[in-house]
Write a protein that holds these residues in place. Sequence first.
Motif, PDB file in Angstrom:
ATOM      1  N   GLY A 126      26.043  37.436  25.103  1.00  0.00           N
ATOM      2  CA  GLY A 126      25.254  36.215  24.966  1.00  0.00           C
ATOM      3  C   GLY A 126      25.104  35.458  26.269  1.00  0.00           C
ATOM      4  O   GLY A 126      25.906  35.611  27.198  1.00  0.00           O
ATOM      5  N   ASN A 127      24.077  34.631  26.336  1.00  0.00           N
ATOM      6  CA  ASN A 127      23.749  33.908  27.567  1.00  0.00           C
ATOM      7  C   ASN A 127      24.825  32.944  28.032  1.00  0.00           C
ATOM      8  O   ASN A 127      24.946  32.679  29.222  1.00  0.00           O
ATOM      9  CB  ASN A 127      22.427  33.154  27.406  1.00  0.00           C
ATOM     10  N   ASP A 128      25.608  32.394  27.116  1.00  0.00           N
ATOM     11  CA  ASP A 128      26.618  31.399  27.477  1.00  0.00           C
ATOM     12  C   ASP A 128      28.021  31.994  27.602  1.00  0.00           C
ATOM     13  O   ASP A 128      28.998  31.256  27.627  1.00  0.00           O
ATOM     14  CB  ASP A 128      26.628  30.265  26.453  1.00  0.00           C
ATOM     15  N   CYS A 129      28.120  33.315  27.676  1.00  0.00           N
ATOM     16  CA  CYS A 129      29.439  33.946  27.723  1.00  0.00           C
ATOM     17  C   CYS A 129      30.159  33.627  29.025  1.00  0.00           C
ATOM     18  O   CYS A 129      29.556  33.380  30.057  1.00  0.00           O
ATOM     19  CB  CYS A 129      29.322  35.460  27.542  1.00  0.00           C
ATOM     20  N   ASP A 130      31.471  33.631  28.947  1.00  0.00           N
ATOM     21  CA  ASP A 130      32.328  33.479  30.121  1.00  0.00           C
ATOM     22  C   ASP A 130      32.876  34.867  30.412  1.00  0.00           C
ATOM     23  O   ASP A 130      33.599  35.451  29.596  1.00  0.00           O
ATOM     24  CB  ASP A 130      33.455  32.500  29.817  1.00  0.00           C
ATOM     25  N   PHE A 131      32.517  35.417  31.568  1.00  0.00           N
ATOM     26  CA  PHE A 131      32.906  36.789  31.862  1.00  0.00           C
ATOM     27  C   PHE A 131      33.382  36.920  33.302  1.00  0.00           C
ATOM     28  O   PHE A 131      33.075  36.100  34.153  1.00  0.00           O
ATOM     29  CB  PHE A 131      31.742  37.759  31.601  1.00  0.00           C
ATOM     30  N   ASP A 132      34.115  37.976  33.527  1.00  0.00           N
ATOM     31  CA  ASP A 132      34.567  38.350  34.858  1.00  0.00           C
ATOM     32  C   ASP A 132      33.804  39.616  35.235  1.00  0.00           C
ATOM     33  O   ASP A 132      33.494  40.433  34.369  1.00  0.00           O
ATOM     34  CB  ASP A 132      36.069  38.614  34.841  1.00  0.00           C
ATOM     35  N   SER A 133      33.480  39.757  36.502  1.00  0.00           N
ATOM     36  CA  SER A 133      32.763  40.964  36.929  1.00  0.00           C
ATOM     37  C   SER A 133      33.224  41.403  38.313  1.00  0.00           C
ATOM     38  O   SER A 133      33.734  40.609  39.093  1.00  0.00           O
ATOM     39  CB  SER A 133      31.254  40.737  36.928  1.00  0.00           C
ATOM     40  N   ASP A 134      33.018  42.684  38.561  1.00  0.00           N
ATOM     41  CA  ASP A 134      33.333  43.265  39.851  1.00  0.00           C
ATOM     42  C   ASP A 134      32.390  44.444  40.036  1.00  0.00           C
ATOM     43  O   ASP A 134      31.864  44.988  39.065  1.00  0.00           O
ATOM     44  CB  ASP A 134      34.792  43.726  39.892  1.00  0.00           C
ATOM     45  N   GLY A 135      32.165  44.833  41.263  1.00  0.00           N
ATOM     46  CA  GLY A 135      31.297  45.974  41.526  1.00  0.00           C
ATOM     47  C   GLY A 135      30.783  45.942  42.945  1.00  0.00           C
ATOM     48  O   GLY A 135      31.302  45.225  43.793  1.00  0.00           O
ATOM     49  N   ASN A 136      29.733  46.713  43.190  1.00  0.00           N
ATOM     50  CA  ASN A 136      29.186  46.774  44.537  1.00  0.00           C
ATOM     51  C   ASN A 136      27.779  46.190  44.640  1.00  0.00           C
ATOM     52  O   ASN A 136      27.049  46.518  45.563  1.00  0.00           O
ATOM     53  CB  ASN A 136      29.232  48.208  45.078  1.00  0.00           C
ATOM     54  N   ASP A 137      27.413  45.309  43.718  1.00  0.00           N
ATOM     55  CA  ASP A 137      26.070  44.738  43.766  1.00  0.00           C
ATOM     56  C   ASP A 137      25.849  43.838  44.972  1.00  0.00           C
ATOM     57  O   ASP A 137      24.730  43.668  45.423  1.00  0.00           O
ATOM     58  CB  ASP A 137      25.714  44.009  42.477  1.00  0.00           C
ATOM     59  N   ASP A 138      26.911  43.288  45.541  1.00  0.00           N
ATOM     60  CA  ASP A 138      26.748  42.456  46.737  1.00  0.00           C
ATOM     61  C   ASP A 138      26.636  43.297  48.009  1.00  0.00           C
ATOM     62  O   ASP A 138      26.227  42.804  49.051  1.00  0.00           O
ATOM     63  CB  ASP A 138      27.893  41.448  46.870  1.00  0.00           C
ATOM     64  N   GLU A 139      26.980  44.582  47.928  1.00  0.00           N
ATOM     65  CA  GLU A 139      26.910  45.479  49.086  1.00  0.00           C
ATOM     66  C   GLU A 139      25.674  46.371  49.052  1.00  0.00           C
ATOM     67  O   GLU A 139      25.238  46.886  50.070  1.00  0.00           O
ATOM     68  CB  GLU A 139      28.150  46.381  49.119  1.00  0.00           C
ATOM     69  N   ALA A 140      25.124  46.579  47.873  1.00  0.00           N
ATOM     70  CA  ALA A 140      23.999  47.503  47.690  1.00  0.00           C
ATOM     71  C   ALA A 140      22.675  46.758  47.816  1.00  0.00           C
ATOM     72  O   ALA A 140      22.617  45.541  47.644  1.00  0.00           O
ATOM     73  CB  ALA A 140      24.092  48.149  46.312  1.00  0.00           C
ATOM     74  N   PRO A 141      21.590  47.479  48.096  1.00  0.00           N
ATOM     75  CA  PRO A 141      20.283  46.836  48.078  1.00  0.00           C
ATOM     76  C   PRO A 141      19.990  46.313  46.671  1.00  0.00           C
ATOM     77  O   PRO A 141      20.574  46.796  45.696  1.00  0.00           O
ATOM     78  CB  PRO A 141      19.304  47.952  48.452  1.00  0.00           C
ATOM     79  N   VAL A 142      19.107  45.342  46.552  1.00  0.00           N
ATOM     80  CA  VAL A 142      18.758  44.770  45.253  1.00  0.00           C
ATOM     81  C   VAL A 142      18.390  45.895  44.295  1.00  0.00           C
ATOM     82  O   VAL A 142      17.577  46.763  44.613  1.00  0.00           O
ATOM     83  CB  VAL A 142      17.588  43.769  45.386  1.00  0.00           C
ATOM     84  N   GLY A 143      19.021  45.884  43.119  1.00  0.00           N
ATOM     85  CA  GLY A 143      18.745  46.899  42.111  1.00  0.00           C
ATOM     86  C   GLY A 143      19.367  48.246  42.386  1.00  0.00           C
ATOM     87  O   GLY A 143      19.138  49.204  41.658  1.00  0.00           O
TER      88      GLY A 143
END
Length: 102
Positions: free
Chosen positions: A24-41
Motif C-alpha cells: 500500500g501507498n502508506d506502508c512503512d518499509f525498509d529497502s536496500d539494493g543498487n538503484d542508487d548506483e545503477a542508471p535509472v530503471g
Amino acid sequence: MFSYYLISPGERPQSTSVARHLWGNDCDFDSDGNDDEAPVGGWTELTVALRPKCEERVDVDPIDDNEPLVLAIRSDSADLARKAALFLQSHSGGALSEQAPR
C-alpha cells in the motif's frame, strides 16, 4: 523460499513502487539494493521489507552476470513472491518462470 525468475526484463520501475504495490501507498518499509548506483530503471538488486518487524520481505537479485539478464524474485511468502514477480513483469516485460533457466 518461493522463487520466480524474470528473464530479459526491460527498464525496472522505481524501487519504492515495488514496496507500495505490495503493502500500500502508506506502508512503512525498509529497502536496500543498487538503484542508487545503477542508471535509472537499471537496478538489478532490491530488498524490500515491511516495518516494523521486517518479517514480510522480498529479495530481487540477478542469478549471474550472463546475458540475458535473469532476476530471481524470492520471498518466504508465496503470495508476496508472486505479487512482486507479476508487478515487475507488468512494468519491465520479459518472460516469467517458476523454474530457473538453464
